[in-house]
Design a protein around this motif. Structure first.
Motif, PDB file in Angstrom:
ATOM      1  N   ARG A  98       0.824  -1.207   0.000  1.00 53.91           N
ATOM      2  CA  ARG A  98       0.000   0.000   0.000  1.00 53.91           C
ATOM      3  C   ARG A  98       0.862   1.262   0.000  1.00 53.91           C
ATOM      4  NH1 ARG A  98      -3.011  -3.979   1.317  1.00 53.91           N
ATOM      5  NH2 ARG A  98      -5.289  -3.883   1.292  1.00 53.91           N
ATOM      6  N   ILE A  99       1.976   1.233   0.737  1.00 48.73           N
ATOM      7  CA  ILE A  99       2.890   2.373   0.715  1.00 48.73           C
ATOM      8  C   ILE A  99       3.472   2.558  -0.679  1.00 48.73           C
ATOM      9  CG2 ILE A  99       5.117   3.217   1.586  1.00 48.73           C
ATOM     10  CD1 ILE A  99       4.420   1.843   4.251  1.00 48.73           C
ATOM     11  N   TYR A 100       3.811   1.442  -1.345  1.00 51.78           N
ATOM     12  CA  TYR A 100       4.380   1.485  -2.694  1.00 51.78           C
ATOM     13  C   TYR A 100       3.439   2.201  -3.656  1.00 51.78           C
ATOM     14  CZ  TYR A 100       5.599  -0.306  -7.336  1.00 51.78           C
ATOM     15  OH  TYR A 100       5.891  -0.421  -8.680  1.00 51.78           O
ATOM     16  N   TYR A 101       2.173   1.855  -3.600  1.00 50.37           N
ATOM     17  CA  TYR A 101       1.212   2.460  -4.529  1.00 50.37           C
ATOM     18  C   TYR A 101       0.821   3.873  -4.107  1.00 50.37           C
ATOM     19  CZ  TYR A 101       0.506  -1.856  -7.143  1.00 50.37           C
ATOM     20  OH  TYR A 101       0.699  -2.950  -7.929  1.00 50.37           O
ATOM     21  N   GLU A 102       0.475   4.044  -2.839  1.00 50.84           N
ATOM     22  CA  GLU A 102      -0.110   5.312  -2.408  1.00 50.84           C
ATOM     23  C   GLU A 102       0.912   6.440  -2.307  1.00 50.84           C
ATOM     24  OE1 GLU A 102      -2.240   4.481   1.154  1.00 50.84           O
ATOM     25  OE2 GLU A 102      -3.491   2.928   0.218  1.00 50.84           O
ATOM     26  N   SER A 103       2.160   6.126  -1.920  1.00 56.28           N
ATOM     27  CA  SER A 103       3.161   7.178  -1.785  1.00 56.28           C
ATOM     28  C   SER A 103       3.574   7.755  -3.131  1.00 56.28           C
ATOM     29  CB  SER A 103       4.396   6.633  -1.061  1.00 56.28           C
ATOM     30  OG  SER A 103       5.030   5.636  -1.834  1.00 56.28           O
ATOM     31  N   GLN A 104       3.417   6.971  -4.202  1.00 59.28           N
ATOM     32  CA  GLN A 104       3.796   7.424  -5.539  1.00 59.28           C
ATOM     33  C   GLN A 104       2.586   7.661  -6.443  1.00 59.28           C
ATOM     34  OE1 GLN A 104       7.354   5.200  -7.112  1.00 59.28           O
ATOM     35  NE2 GLN A 104       6.923   3.856  -5.384  1.00 59.28           N
ATOM     36  N   ASN A 105       1.399   7.639  -5.842  1.00 56.37           N
ATOM     37  CA  ASN A 105       0.167   7.803  -6.616  1.00 56.37           C
ATOM     38  C   ASN A 105       0.055   6.796  -7.751  1.00 56.37           C
ATOM     39  OD1 ASN A 105      -0.841  10.009  -5.107  1.00 56.37           O
ATOM     40  ND2 ASN A 105       0.505  11.410  -6.223  1.00 56.37           N
ATOM     41  N   LYS A 106       0.590   5.583  -7.525  1.00 50.85           N
ATOM     42  CA  LYS A 106       0.481   4.533  -8.525  1.00 50.85           C
ATOM     43  C   LYS A 106      -0.903   3.898  -8.445  1.00 50.85           C
ATOM     44  CE  LYS A 106       5.342   3.127  -8.867  1.00 50.85           C
ATOM     45  NZ  LYS A 106       5.460   3.175 -10.323  1.00 50.85           N
ATOM     46  N   LYS A 107      -1.323   3.320  -9.553  1.00 54.34           N
ATOM     47  CA  LYS A 107      -2.598   2.617  -9.612  1.00 54.34           C
ATOM     48  C   LYS A 107      -2.340   1.113  -9.652  1.00 54.34           C
ATOM     49  CE  LYS A 107      -4.826   6.523  -9.918  1.00 54.34           C
ATOM     50  NZ  LYS A 107      -5.581   7.050  -8.765  1.00 54.34           N
ATOM     51  N   THR A 108      -3.297   0.363  -9.162  1.00 51.51           N
ATOM     52  CA  THR A 108      -3.188  -1.090  -9.206  1.00 51.51           C
ATOM     53  C   THR A 108      -3.723  -1.658 -10.515  1.00 51.51           C
ATOM     54  OG1 THR A 108      -5.331  -1.303  -8.092  1.00 51.51           O
ATOM     55  CG2 THR A 108      -3.357  -1.307  -6.701  1.00 51.51           C
ATOM     56  N   TYR A 109      -3.966  -0.792 -11.473  1.00 47.95           N
ATOM     57  CA  TYR A 109      -4.465  -1.224 -12.772  1.00 47.95           C
ATOM     58  C   TYR A 109      -3.750  -0.429 -13.855  1.00 47.95           C
ATOM     59  CZ  TYR A 109      -7.166   3.054 -12.117  1.00 47.95           C
ATOM     60  OH  TYR A 109      -7.519   4.346 -11.868  1.00 47.95           O
ATOM     61  N   SER A 110      -3.865  -0.901 -15.089  1.00 43.80           N
ATOM     62  CA  SER A 110      -3.268  -0.225 -16.240  1.00 43.80           C
ATOM     63  C   SER A 110      -4.322  -0.060 -17.318  1.00 43.80           C
ATOM     64  CB  SER A 110      -2.083  -1.037 -16.775  1.00 43.80           C
ATOM     65  OG  SER A 110      -1.546  -0.432 -17.925  1.00 43.80           O
ATOM     66  N   ILE A 111      -4.495   1.157 -17.811  1.00 46.77           N
ATOM     67  CA  ILE A 111      -5.501   1.449 -18.830  1.00 46.77           C
ATOM     68  C   ILE A 111      -4.842   1.495 -20.201  1.00 46.77           C
ATOM     69  CG2 ILE A 111      -7.137   3.174 -19.691  1.00 46.77           C
ATOM     70  CD1 ILE A 111      -7.603   4.012 -16.799  1.00 46.77           C
ATOM     71  N   LYS A 112      -5.366   0.732 -21.136  1.00 46.58           N
ATOM     72  CA  LYS A 112      -4.812   0.725 -22.483  1.00 46.58           C
ATOM     73  C   LYS A 112      -5.304   1.898 -23.301  1.00 46.58           C
ATOM     74  CE  LYS A 112      -4.201  -2.205 -26.542  1.00 46.58           C
ATOM     75  NZ  LYS A 112      -4.433  -3.528 -27.142  1.00 46.58           N
ATOM     76  N   ASP A 113      -6.570   2.250 -23.174  1.00 51.15           N
ATOM     77  CA  ASP A 113      -7.128   3.329 -23.977  1.00 51.15           C
ATOM     78  C   ASP A 113      -8.411   3.810 -23.316  1.00 51.15           C
ATOM     79  OD1 ASP A 113      -7.431   5.143 -25.988  1.00 51.15           O
ATOM     80  OD2 ASP A 113      -8.042   3.710 -27.530  1.00 51.15           O
ATOM     81  N   ILE A 114      -8.834   5.003 -23.658  1.00 51.22           N
ATOM     82  CA  ILE A 114     -10.097   5.561 -23.198  1.00 51.22           C
ATOM     83  C   ILE A 114     -10.852   6.082 -24.409  1.00 51.22           C
ATOM     84  CG2 ILE A 114     -11.200   7.381 -21.839  1.00 51.22           C
ATOM     85  CD1 ILE A 114      -8.908   7.227 -19.878  1.00 51.22           C
ATOM     86  N   PHE A 115     -12.088   5.681 -24.523  1.00 54.03           N
ATOM     87  CA  PHE A 115     -12.911   6.122 -25.648  1.00 54.03           C
ATOM     88  C   PHE A 115     -14.048   6.985 -25.128  1.00 54.03           C
ATOM     89  CE2 PHE A 115     -16.787   5.499 -28.160  1.00 54.03           C
ATOM     90  CZ  PHE A 115     -16.372   6.013 -29.383  1.00 54.03           C
ATOM     91  N   ILE A 116     -14.240   8.120 -25.754  1.00 56.24           N
ATOM     92  CA  ILE A 116     -15.344   9.016 -25.403  1.00 56.24           C
ATOM     93  C   ILE A 116     -16.225   9.176 -26.628  1.00 56.24           C
ATOM     94  CG2 ILE A 116     -15.980  11.323 -24.640  1.00 56.24           C
ATOM     95  CD1 ILE A 116     -13.291  11.522 -23.246  1.00 56.24           C
ATOM     96  N   GLY A 117     -17.465   8.785 -26.492  1.00 57.58           N
ATOM     97  CA  GLY A 117     -18.376   8.862 -27.631  1.00 57.58           C
ATOM     98  C   GLY A 117     -18.712  10.297 -28.003  1.00 57.58           C
ATOM     99  N   GLU A 118     -19.019  10.481 -29.266  1.00 61.15           N
ATOM    100  CA  GLU A 118     -19.389  11.806 -29.758  1.00 61.15           C
ATOM    101  C   GLU A 118     -20.890  12.027 -29.602  1.00 61.15           C
ATOM    102  OE1 GLU A 118     -18.095  12.112 -33.750  1.00 61.15           O
ATOM    103  OE2 GLU A 118     -15.958  11.995 -33.274  1.00 61.15           O
ATOM    104  N   SER A 119     -21.238  13.288 -29.407  1.00 57.86           N
ATOM    105  CA  SER A 119     -22.646  13.632 -29.280  1.00 57.86           C
ATOM    106  C   SER A 119     -23.348  13.456 -30.618  1.00 57.86           C
ATOM    107  CB  SER A 119     -22.770  15.089 -28.818  1.00 57.86           C
ATOM    108  OG  SER A 119     -24.126  15.483 -28.798  1.00 57.86           O
ATOM    109  N   LYS A 120     -24.503  12.832 -30.583  1.00 55.79           N
ATOM    110  CA  LYS A 120     -25.290  12.634 -31.802  1.00 55.79           C
ATOM    111  C   LYS A 120     -26.558  13.459 -31.721  1.00 55.79           C
ATOM    112  CE  LYS A 120     -23.694   7.924 -32.705  1.00 55.79           C
ATOM    113  NZ  LYS A 120     -22.672   7.940 -31.651  1.00 55.79           N
ATOM    114  N   ASN A 121     -26.884  14.146 -32.796  1.00 54.12           N
ATOM    115  CA  ASN A 121     -28.083  14.987 -32.843  1.00 54.12           C
ATOM    116  C   ASN A 121     -29.290  14.106 -33.125  1.00 54.12           C
ATOM    117  OD1 ASN A 121     -29.958  16.974 -33.054  1.00 54.12           O
ATOM    118  ND2 ASN A 121     -29.128  17.911 -34.918  1.00 54.12           N
ATOM    119  N   THR A 122     -30.072  13.821 -32.088  1.00 53.26           N
ATOM    120  CA  THR A 122     -31.259  12.959 -32.233  1.00 53.26           C
ATOM    121  C   THR A 122     -32.541  13.712 -31.927  1.00 53.26           C
ATOM    122  OG1 THR A 122     -30.986  12.228 -29.938  1.00 53.26           O
ATOM    123  CG2 THR A 122     -29.912  10.905 -31.635  1.00 53.26           C
TER     124      THR A 122
END
Length: 321
Positions: free
Chosen positions: A290-314
């Protein structure tokens, strides 16, 4: 930058000129850089690099020998390419395999393509047989089915390479480290040439280091984020066994028998203390994690990509009344 070729070097002065020539010929038509990491050479390696380097070459010079893992890590740190290749500087890896590996990685969507030496040009008794046994053991225990963990020739996406977290002498376990980060790994046969200049830096003595590192990797793979799951059950079992032994001896004592000095008494006490220590180790390891992760603001996961959808006019058109 498209490609970064990371090459680790230790006393390879006679291989520098053909190495640079071979890489340049193999990557003609590609945008590339060559990151040469000198791992504390004591011969003319650095001098020959300065003599033969062109605009594609970047040289990183260590002030002493730190080992191949550290050299690979430094090369990756200084690499700026979208794809990062690692290879040895002894001319046994063939740079002409790089474009083929790149094509496979891009076409099939892999994060890592690892080479395996199909026709390995090394001694049978001291190199091939120990390597085959080690590879089989690592595959069996780790569950990562790569045929040749000792082949340095690999190509990575930039993200997969930068997230490896290389320490100690873990370069042999790069496929496992990449897999732990969620990378998709495949392998392909690559060419392998006999060593012409210089001497090998590896011997049969590395077997004990490989076994030690394998134990570390198995812990890292299965229990790094939950060490209490390893030490806790061991402690509970030890406490239970020690408690049963001591309870049995207590009954014997109540029945009037002499238990002092009996080996079983010593064994029961030792197992009981071992159980307490195992549980204590687990709790301390959990706190350190916990010190290893929290002292360095590390995450216990790794994100490959983030997708944000575009607004569609409906919106529904208004009806005229």
């Amino acid at each position: 930058m498209k490609l970064s070729v990371v090459v680790t070097l230790l006393n390879e002065e006679d291989n520098i000129q053909p190495l640079l020539t071979n890489i340049s010929k193999a990557l003609t038509g590609h945008e590339y850089e060559i990151i040469l990491v000198d791992d504390g050479s004591t011969d003319g390696t650095v001098r020959n690099i300065r003599k033969h380097a062109d605009e594609h070459v970047k040289l990183v010079i260590f002030n002493k020998n730190y080992g191949q893992t550290t050299a690979i890590a430094a090369g990756i740190d200084y690499a700026s390419g979208d794809y990062i290749i690692t290879m040895d500087g002894d001319l046994q890896n063939d740079p002409t395999d790089i474009p083929v590996m790149l094509e496979k990685l891009e076409a099939e969507g892999w994060d890592v393509v690892a080479g395996y030496r199909k026709n390995r040009q090394d001694g049978m008794l001291l190199r091939k047989i120990p390597s085959k046994l080690a590879n089989a053991l690592i595959r069996k225990l780790s569950g990562v089915h790569i045929r040749d963990y000792g082949c340095t020739l690999k190509i990575f996406t930039k993200q997969a390479a930068k997230e490896l977290d290389l320490y100690g002498e873990l370069h042999r376990f790069i496929p496992i480290l990449a897999k732990l980060k969620g990378a998709k790994i495949t392998e392909m046969a690559v060419k392998h040439h006999p060593r012409i200049h210089g001497t090998s830096k590896y011997g049969i003595g590395r077997t004990f280091k490989v076994i030690s590192d394998l134990i570390l990797m198995l812990f890292y793979q299965k229990y790094f984020r939950r060490p209490i799951h390893l030490f806790g059950p061991l402690g509970i079992i030890a406490l239970a066994v020690g408690g049963l032994i001591n309870f049995y001896l207590l009954v014997e004592k109540l029945l009037g028998k002499d238990i002092w000095g009996r080996p079983l008494l010593i064994l029961g006490v030792l197992i009981l203390l071992a159980g307490i220590q195992f549980i204590t180790f687990g709790l301390i390891a959990e706190l350190m994690m916990r010190i290893y992760y929290e002292s360095q603001n590390k995450k216990t996961y790794s994100i490959k990509d983030i997708f944000i959808g575009e607004s569609k006019n409906t919106s529904i058109p208004q009806t005229t009344i």
